[in-house]
Design a protein around this motif. Sequence first.
Motif, PDB file in Angstrom:
ATOM      1  N   LEU A 217      -5.267  16.817 -17.874  1.00 34.49           N
ATOM      2  CA  LEU A 217      -4.031  17.458 -17.454  1.00 34.49           C
ATOM      3  C   LEU A 217      -4.229  18.195 -16.137  1.00 34.49           C
ATOM      4  O   LEU A 217      -3.344  18.212 -15.280  1.00 34.49           O
ATOM      5  N   GLY A 218      -5.382  18.805 -15.988  1.00 32.62           N
ATOM      6  CA  GLY A 218      -5.661  19.510 -14.742  1.00 32.62           C
ATOM      7  C   GLY A 218      -5.712  18.582 -13.552  1.00 32.62           C
ATOM      8  O   GLY A 218      -5.233  18.912 -12.466  1.00 32.62           O
ATOM      9  N   ILE A 219      -6.315  17.399 -13.748  1.00 36.42           N
ATOM     10  CA  ILE A 219      -6.346  16.415 -12.664  1.00 36.42           C
ATOM     11  C   ILE A 219      -4.926  15.982 -12.324  1.00 36.42           C
ATOM     12  O   ILE A 219      -4.567  15.821 -11.158  1.00 36.42           O
ATOM     13  N   ALA A 220      -4.074  15.785 -13.342  1.00 38.25           N
ATOM     14  CA  ALA A 220      -2.691  15.394 -13.078  1.00 38.25           C
ATOM     15  C   ALA A 220      -1.961  16.450 -12.276  1.00 38.25           C
ATOM     16  O   ALA A 220      -1.124  16.142 -11.427  1.00 38.25           O
ATOM     17  N   ALA A 221      -2.283  17.715 -12.508  1.00 31.95           N
ATOM     18  CA  ALA A 221      -1.561  18.791 -11.842  1.00 31.95           C
ATOM     19  C   ALA A 221      -2.169  19.188 -10.506  1.00 31.95           C
ATOM     20  O   ALA A 221      -1.504  19.780  -9.670  1.00 31.95           O
ATOM     21  N   THR A 222      -3.456  18.862 -10.268  1.00 33.63           N
ATOM     22  CA  THR A 222      -4.108  19.361  -9.062  1.00 33.63           C
ATOM     23  C   THR A 222      -4.849  18.291  -8.283  1.00 33.63           C
ATOM     24  O   THR A 222      -5.726  18.589  -7.497  1.00 33.63           O
ATOM     25  N   SER A 223      -4.507  17.021  -8.484  1.00 35.13           N
ATOM     26  CA  SER A 223      -5.229  15.972  -7.781  1.00 35.13           C
ATOM     27  C   SER A 223      -4.938  15.970  -6.286  1.00 35.13           C
ATOM     28  O   SER A 223      -5.589  15.274  -5.527  1.00 35.13           O
TER      29      SER A 223
ATOM     30  N   LYS B 294     -15.041  18.458  -9.372  1.00 34.05           N
ATOM     31  CA  LYS B 294     -15.006  18.479  -7.908  1.00 34.05           C
ATOM     32  C   LYS B 294     -15.902  17.405  -7.291  1.00 34.05           C
ATOM     33  O   LYS B 294     -15.796  17.119  -6.095  1.00 34.05           O
ATOM     34  N   ASP B 295     -16.772  16.820  -8.110  1.00 41.70           N
ATOM     35  CA  ASP B 295     -17.631  15.742  -7.607  1.00 41.70           C
ATOM     36  C   ASP B 295     -16.904  14.409  -7.521  1.00 41.70           C
ATOM     37  O   ASP B 295     -17.479  13.423  -7.046  1.00 41.70           O
ATOM     38  N   GLY B 296     -15.656  14.353  -7.990  1.00 39.10           N
ATOM     39  CA  GLY B 296     -14.893  13.113  -7.926  1.00 39.10           C
ATOM     40  C   GLY B 296     -14.609  12.693  -6.495  1.00 39.10           C
ATOM     41  O   GLY B 296     -14.570  13.508  -5.564  1.00 39.10           O
ATOM     42  N   ALA B 297     -14.408  11.396  -6.306  1.00 35.75           N
ATOM     43  CA  ALA B 297     -14.144  10.839  -4.975  1.00 35.75           C
ATOM     44  C   ALA B 297     -12.655  10.934  -4.665  1.00 35.75           C
ATOM     45  O   ALA B 297     -11.808  10.525  -5.466  1.00 35.75           O
ATOM     46  N   THR B 298     -12.305  11.477  -3.502  1.00 38.95           N
ATOM     47  CA  THR B 298     -10.912  11.673  -3.122  1.00 38.95           C
ATOM     48  C   THR B 298     -10.614  11.040  -1.773  1.00 38.95           C
ATOM     49  O   THR B 298     -11.510  10.812  -0.953  1.00 38.95           O
ATOM     50  N   SER B 299      -9.346  10.758  -1.555  1.00 33.59           N
ATOM     51  CA  SER B 299      -8.893  10.232  -0.264  1.00 33.59           C
ATOM     52  C   SER B 299      -7.419  10.561  -0.094  1.00 33.59           C
ATOM     53  O   SER B 299      -6.709  10.858  -1.064  1.00 33.59           O
ATOM     54  N   ASP B 300      -6.930  10.493   1.135  1.00 31.83           N
ATOM     55  CA  ASP B 300      -5.531  10.780   1.449  1.00 31.83           C
ATOM     56  C   ASP B 300      -4.981   9.733   2.401  1.00 31.83           C
ATOM     57  O   ASP B 300      -5.711   9.178   3.223  1.00 31.83           O
ATOM     58  N   LYS B 301      -3.670   9.515   2.278  1.00 30.12           N
ATOM     59  CA  LYS B 301      -2.983   8.584   3.164  1.00 30.12           C
ATOM     60  C   LYS B 301      -1.569   9.095   3.394  1.00 30.12           C
ATOM     61  O   LYS B 301      -0.919   9.563   2.464  1.00 30.12           O
ATOM     62  N   LYS B 302      -1.083   8.984   4.628  1.00 28.79           N
ATOM     63  CA  LYS B 302       0.246   9.480   4.976  1.00 28.79           C
ATOM     64  C   LYS B 302       1.110   8.324   5.466  1.00 28.79           C
ATOM     65  O   LYS B 302       0.610   7.349   6.029  1.00 28.79           O
TER      66      LYS B 302
END
Length: 387
Positions: free
Chosen positions: A15-21, A221-229
Motif C-alpha cells: 500500500l505504501g508503494i501504491a501511495a508513494t511510488s 528504497k533499494d528498488g529501481a525507479t525511473s521517470d518519464k514526462k
Amino acid sequence: MKIQFSKSLLLPFTLGIAATSCQLSATEFDARSYAMGGVGVTTADYVTASFHNPAMAAKHDVRDDFGLLAPVIGLQVDDPDDLYHDASNLYDVVSNANLPDDAAAVEAALAKIVGDKAYAEAGFGFVVSVPTRYYSTNVFLKGYADSFIFSDVIADDINNGVIDSKMSVYAISVVEFGMTFARKFDTRYGGMHIGISPKYNIISTYNYSQTINTFDPGKYKDGATSDKKGFNLDLGMEVGLQHGLSVGAVVKNLIPQEVDLKPMSGSSASYNLNPIVTTGLSWSSDYATLAVDVDVNAKKRYKNINSLSGVQDDFDDTQMLRIGGEIGLQSAMQLRAGYVKDLQGNKKQVFTAGIGFSPFNVFHLDVGASYGGSNKFGLVAQTMVWF
C-alpha cells in the motif's frame, strides 16, 4: 537460514508503494462516481468532468459560476489469490527451515504461492472549474498509482540449499496537470456538449524484485525507479436527448504511451497507456439517475514482463462494464449504488455503494466504497463546493 523479511510489513509495504511510488500518486475516480460503480461518461458534473468526460464541463446550470473539488482521496486493494496469507505461511516455513534438510517443506510452501498476485491502487485529485454560458474551463491535477506484488516461483527451486524464486513489486504512477475546455451546441435533438483535456503527465515507475530469502520491505528504497514526462489528450462528447436520456463517449489518453520499468534482479516489465474508448447511456430526473458505461476496448497496463515463472502479458487487462444509480434530493442527501464487471475476466465483480451530503447544493461531502469479497475493497472520499 536467517530471513530478513517481516511478514507483518507485506500489506503496508504494498500500500505504501501504491501511495508513494512518486512524489504524487493517485487513481482518477471521484467519490460520487465510485459509489455508482464508476459511471461518469454522461453523469459527471461540470466540476468532476475532467475525471470522466471533458464534455460534461459544459453541462451546467446558467446560474453556476464556480466549482472547487479539494480533494478527492481514494484507496483500493485487490488480493484475489490470498497472496498476503500465503506469503505469511511461506515466510514462517522458510524462516524456521534448515536447508537443505528441510527442502521438502520449503518446496511445499512455495507450491502454495505459485501464481499468486495482489494489487493496490491509491488516488487523489483537485479541480477548479469556471463555467460560462459560452464555454467552460477546468484546471485539474489528478493521477493514479497502480502497484502489484506477485510471487515469481519456479518448480523444483531449491538447489544445494539456495532459493532462486522471488517476490516482486511493480508500481506505476501517473500525475496529470491540465485544463479542460468544453462548449455546448444546440441541435434539433437536444444539447450537444464537446470537450477536450490537454494534459502534461509525469510517469514514474518502481521495481523491487528480490529472492524469497532476501525480500525485505524495510529496504524499499533499494528498488529501481525511473521517470518519464510527456503530453496527452482526452476527448469527449455528450448529447442530451428527450425524456432525461443522455448518450456520450470519451477517449482517454489519445496518444499511446509506454514506459519501461528499470530491471532489478533479472525482473523487468513495461507499462502501457493505450487509448481507452468508453461509451455511456443514462437517464436522469430531479430525484434519480441511472447509468451504464462500457469500455469499447481493453486497458492493457503491464506487459513485456520478464520473470522466472513466465507471467503472461494479459493477466491484468481490463475492460469494464459499469452500472450505477443515485436517488435523493440535490439540495440535501443522495444514496448511491453500483456494479462493476470486467469483461476480460481478470478482475472479480464488484458492488459499490455510497452517500452524499449537499446542503443547499453548495457544499458537498461524498463517500463511496466497494466490495468484491473479503480480499477486494476500496474507499473514496471528497469535498466540493460550487455556486
